[in-house]
Structures are given as C-alpha cells and as structure tokens.
Scaffold this motif. Structure first.
Motif, PDB file in Angstrom:
ATOM      1  N   LEU A  10      10.444   5.548   2.914  1.00 21.14           N
ATOM      2  CA  LEU A  10      10.440   6.855   2.810  1.00 21.14           C
ATOM      3  C   LEU A  10      11.725   7.634   3.129  1.00 21.14           C
ATOM      4  O   LEU A  10      12.070   8.575   2.495  1.00 21.14           O
ATOM      5  CB  LEU A  10       9.325   7.186   3.630  1.00 21.14           C
ATOM      6  N   LEU A  11      12.307   7.183   4.183  1.00 25.77           N
ATOM      7  CA  LEU A  11      13.644   7.932   4.588  1.00 25.77           C
ATOM      8  C   LEU A  11      14.509   7.668   3.544  1.00 25.77           C
ATOM      9  O   LEU A  11      15.302   8.671   3.262  1.00 25.77           O
ATOM     10  CB  LEU A  11      13.949   7.051   5.859  1.00 25.77           C
ATOM     11  N   LYS A  29       1.494  -4.365  -0.992  1.00 22.18           N
ATOM     12  CA  LYS A  29       1.524  -5.010   0.398  1.00 22.18           C
ATOM     13  C   LYS A  29       1.252  -3.949   1.335  1.00 22.18           C
ATOM     14  O   LYS A  29       0.785  -4.531   2.447  1.00 22.18           O
ATOM     15  CB  LYS A  29       3.248  -5.316   0.412  1.00 22.18           C
ATOM     16  N   GLY A  30       1.290  -2.872   0.951  1.00 19.46           N
ATOM     17  CA  GLY A  30       1.089  -1.767   1.898  1.00 19.46           C
ATOM     18  C   GLY A  30      -0.615  -1.573   2.055  1.00 19.46           C
ATOM     19  O   GLY A  30      -1.147  -1.386   3.371  1.00 19.46           O
ATOM     20  N   HIS A  31      -1.393  -1.943   1.035  1.00 18.83           N
ATOM     21  CA  HIS A  31      -2.869  -2.061   0.969  1.00 18.83           C
ATOM     22  C   HIS A  31      -3.204  -3.345   1.682  1.00 18.83           C
ATOM     23  O   HIS A  31      -4.140  -3.345   2.372  1.00 18.83           O
ATOM     24  CB  HIS A  31      -3.423  -1.824  -0.144  1.00 18.83           C
ATOM     25  N   ALA A  32      -2.387  -4.319   1.693  1.00 16.62           N
ATOM     26  CA  ALA A  32      -2.712  -5.664   2.333  1.00 16.62           C
ATOM     27  C   ALA A  32      -2.565  -5.441   3.696  1.00 16.62           C
ATOM     28  O   ALA A  32      -3.271  -5.925   4.531  1.00 16.62           O
ATOM     29  CB  ALA A  32      -1.947  -6.791   1.677  1.00 16.62           C
ATOM     30  N   GLU A  33      -1.515  -4.688   4.122  1.00 19.45           N
ATOM     31  CA  GLU A  33      -1.377  -4.413   5.654  1.00 19.45           C
ATOM     32  C   GLU A  33      -2.389  -3.438   6.199  1.00 19.45           C
ATOM     33  O   GLU A  33      -3.088  -4.020   7.019  1.00 19.45           O
ATOM     34  CB  GLU A  33       0.038  -3.870   5.901  1.00 19.45           C
ATOM     35  N   LEU A  34      -2.817  -2.775   5.339  1.00 16.57           N
ATOM     36  CA  LEU A  34      -4.031  -1.791   5.730  1.00 16.57           C
ATOM     37  C   LEU A  34      -5.273  -2.816   6.163  1.00 16.57           C
ATOM     38  O   LEU A  34      -6.111  -2.474   7.004  1.00 16.57           O
ATOM     39  CB  LEU A  34      -4.309  -0.781   4.874  1.00 16.57           C
ATOM     40  N   THR A  65       2.169   7.548   4.946  1.00 17.16           N
ATOM     41  CA  THR A  65       3.453   7.017   4.483  1.00 17.16           C
ATOM     42  C   THR A  65       3.393   6.572   3.153  1.00 17.16           C
ATOM     43  O   THR A  65       4.284   7.036   2.145  1.00 17.16           O
ATOM     44  CB  THR A  65       3.959   6.057   5.365  1.00 17.16           C
ATOM     45  N   LEU A  66       2.421   5.864   2.547  1.00 18.10           N
ATOM     46  CA  LEU A  66       2.355   5.355   1.227  1.00 18.10           C
ATOM     47  C   LEU A  66       2.127   6.787   0.182  1.00 18.10           C
ATOM     48  O   LEU A  66       2.663   6.588  -0.637  1.00 18.10           O
ATOM     49  CB  LEU A  66       1.115   4.516   1.017  1.00 18.10           C
ATOM     50  N   HIS A  67       1.574   7.648   0.666  1.00 21.66           N
ATOM     51  CA  HIS A  67       1.105   8.856  -0.078  1.00 21.66           C
ATOM     52  C   HIS A  67       2.367   9.633  -0.218  1.00 21.66           C
ATOM     53  O   HIS A  67       2.653  10.073  -1.460  1.00 21.66           O
ATOM     54  CB  HIS A  67      -0.129   9.742   0.689  1.00 21.66           C
ATOM     55  N   SER A  71       4.382  10.556  -3.549  1.00 24.80           N
ATOM     56  CA  SER A  71       4.694  11.831  -3.990  1.00 24.80           C
ATOM     57  C   SER A  71       6.188  12.151  -4.608  1.00 24.80           C
ATOM     58  O   SER A  71       6.512  12.550  -5.611  1.00 24.80           O
ATOM     59  CB  SER A  71       4.175  12.972  -3.095  1.00 24.80           C
ATOM     60  N   ILE A  72       6.974  11.428  -3.755  1.00 23.89           N
ATOM     61  CA  ILE A  72       8.622  11.829  -3.993  1.00 23.89           C
ATOM     62  C   ILE A  72       8.682  10.964  -5.202  1.00 23.89           C
ATOM     63  O   ILE A  72       9.730  11.828  -5.802  1.00 23.89           O
ATOM     64  CB  ILE A  72       9.213  11.315  -2.472  1.00 23.89           C
TER      65      ILE A  72
END
Length: 236
Positions: A10-11, A29-34, A65-67, A71-72
């Motif tokens: 994100l940064l 991978k983000g959803h897997a971590e969730l 963070t995923l959202h 968006s960006i």
C-alpha cells in the motif's frame, strides 16, 4: 501474506502515480490470511479475551488495507483507460503490471469508452456493449428460460427456494475452512457501548447502548455474565 506485507504494498502504491508490480494472487493470499486468523479466533474459549480482540483488530486492518490497495490501483487503471481511449501516450509496461482481474477490467473499460466515443462523437449506430461482450467468455451470467417454457411448466412455487445464503467456506492455504454452522441465538438488549467483536457465527458486530439485537448464544452468554447485555429470550 501478512498485514505488514500488505501495508508495504500500500505504501508503494501511494508513493507513485504508476502501478507497482504485485503478485498475481495478492488478494487471494490476503483472504487466505484472513481465514487463517479467523480460525484462530474461533479456537479461543473466550472470544472477548485480549488475544482474541487483538486478532480481530488484525482482520479489520487487513480488510481495510486490501480495500485501499484495490481503490488506488483501480483509479490508476481507469486513468490509463482514458489515456488509451483518447489516443494519448501511456506506459504499456503499466498494463503488464496488472494482475489478471485488473487487466480484464482495463480491457472492458476501454471497450466501453471506445464504444461511447463512436456513438456520441462519431454518430455511428449504437451497438449494445453487452451484446459485444458476449463474444468473450462471460464471468458468470444468469440463464433465463423462455416465456413459453415457463407458462407450460405451470405455477411457480417459491417454497423450496433456499433462504438467504449464510457464511461461505473460507479458502486458506492448504485447504478450506468449513463454513460455520448455524448457531443457537439469543435476543439481547445492549446495556453499554462496546468495541467491535467477531461472533462465533463469523460476523463482526458493532453495537451501541440501547441496541436490541440477535447474537449467537455463546457470545450473548459471555456478555450477559459481564453485564454488558441483557438477555431477553432465546431463539433457534
């Protein structure tokens, strides 16, 4: 991919006006971590313990963070779409940095803008963008029966239609977390404001004093013992 990894991405996206290179499966991978963190929360006997609350806060941060990454990157892709449609120069290397779903969004958006240009600026006959898109395999589209077939089938019954779908199974690395089962619930009145918490049914609750809500029985029992909610009655 943990929260620190996502924040680093994100940064990088914030620091430049161009798309950065990311793993094609970043969101998977983000959803897997969730899912993995949520499974840990379920394992706690007391879902309101400090450890459980810390993990819940982490899931909220990952979702946010995923959202923001989405968006960006989407704003950058739409800017590239306009430059392409208007015939302006754009860095084709950025297109190569799109993950598959983003590239599909770019192609569909570009086709829609060019279609509108032909109709509105060049006064060409209108052609349905939806019809044109059918030339490529659709992501998922409903199938509608012919009217005559419906009439011949007799009256339509909705009695056997499934109710609103519940929580789905969560994909994680190495397997699938089974979808949460239905839990006995309790109708309660909230006696004081409280922080957001993850219920045993997989939902995140944000409650305020005076709310009357249905909570999983296990969560309601813990909150009732702490005089945070008043148990009104039980339901199934």
């Amino acid at each position: 991919m943990n929260l620190d990894d996502l924040r680093s991405i994100l940064l990088s996206e914030r620091e430049t006006g161009r798309l950065t290179s990311v793993a094609p499966d970043i969101f998977d991978k983000g959803h897997a971590e969730l899912a993995a963190i949520t499974k840990k929360v379920y394992a706690f006997e007391d879902p309101f313990s400090d450890e459980a609350r810390s993990l819940i806060d982490e899931t909220l941060s990952i979702r946010e963070t995923l959202h923001e990454i989405f968006s960006i990157r989407t704003r950058k892709i739409l800017a590239l779409t306009m430059m392409h449609a208007e015939g302006n120069y754009y860095d084709r290397e950025e297109v190569k940095r799109m993950i598959p779903a983003e590239r599909e969004m770019f192609d569909q958006s570009t086709a829609a803008v060019e279609q509108s240009q032909r109709v509105l600026l060049q006064n060409q006959p209108h052609a349905s963008i939806t019809a044109a898109s059918r030339q490529s395999p659709p992501l998922e589209s409903p199938v509608f029966a012919d009217v005559d077939e419906v009439e011949d089938a007799g009256p339509v019954s909705y009695a056997d239609e499934p109710a609103e779908p519940g929580p789905q199974a969560l994909p994680i690395a190495g397997g699938v977390v089974p979808a949460p089962i239905d839990h006995p619930c309790a109708l309660v009145r909230v006696l004081e404001d409280m922080d957001s918490f993850l219920g045993v049914d997989g939902r995140i609750y944000t409650l305020s004093k005076g709310d009357i809500v249905t909570l999983p029985e296990r969560n309601a029992a813990v909150l009732s013992e702490r005089n945070i909610v008043l148990n009104i009655n039980l339901c199934k």
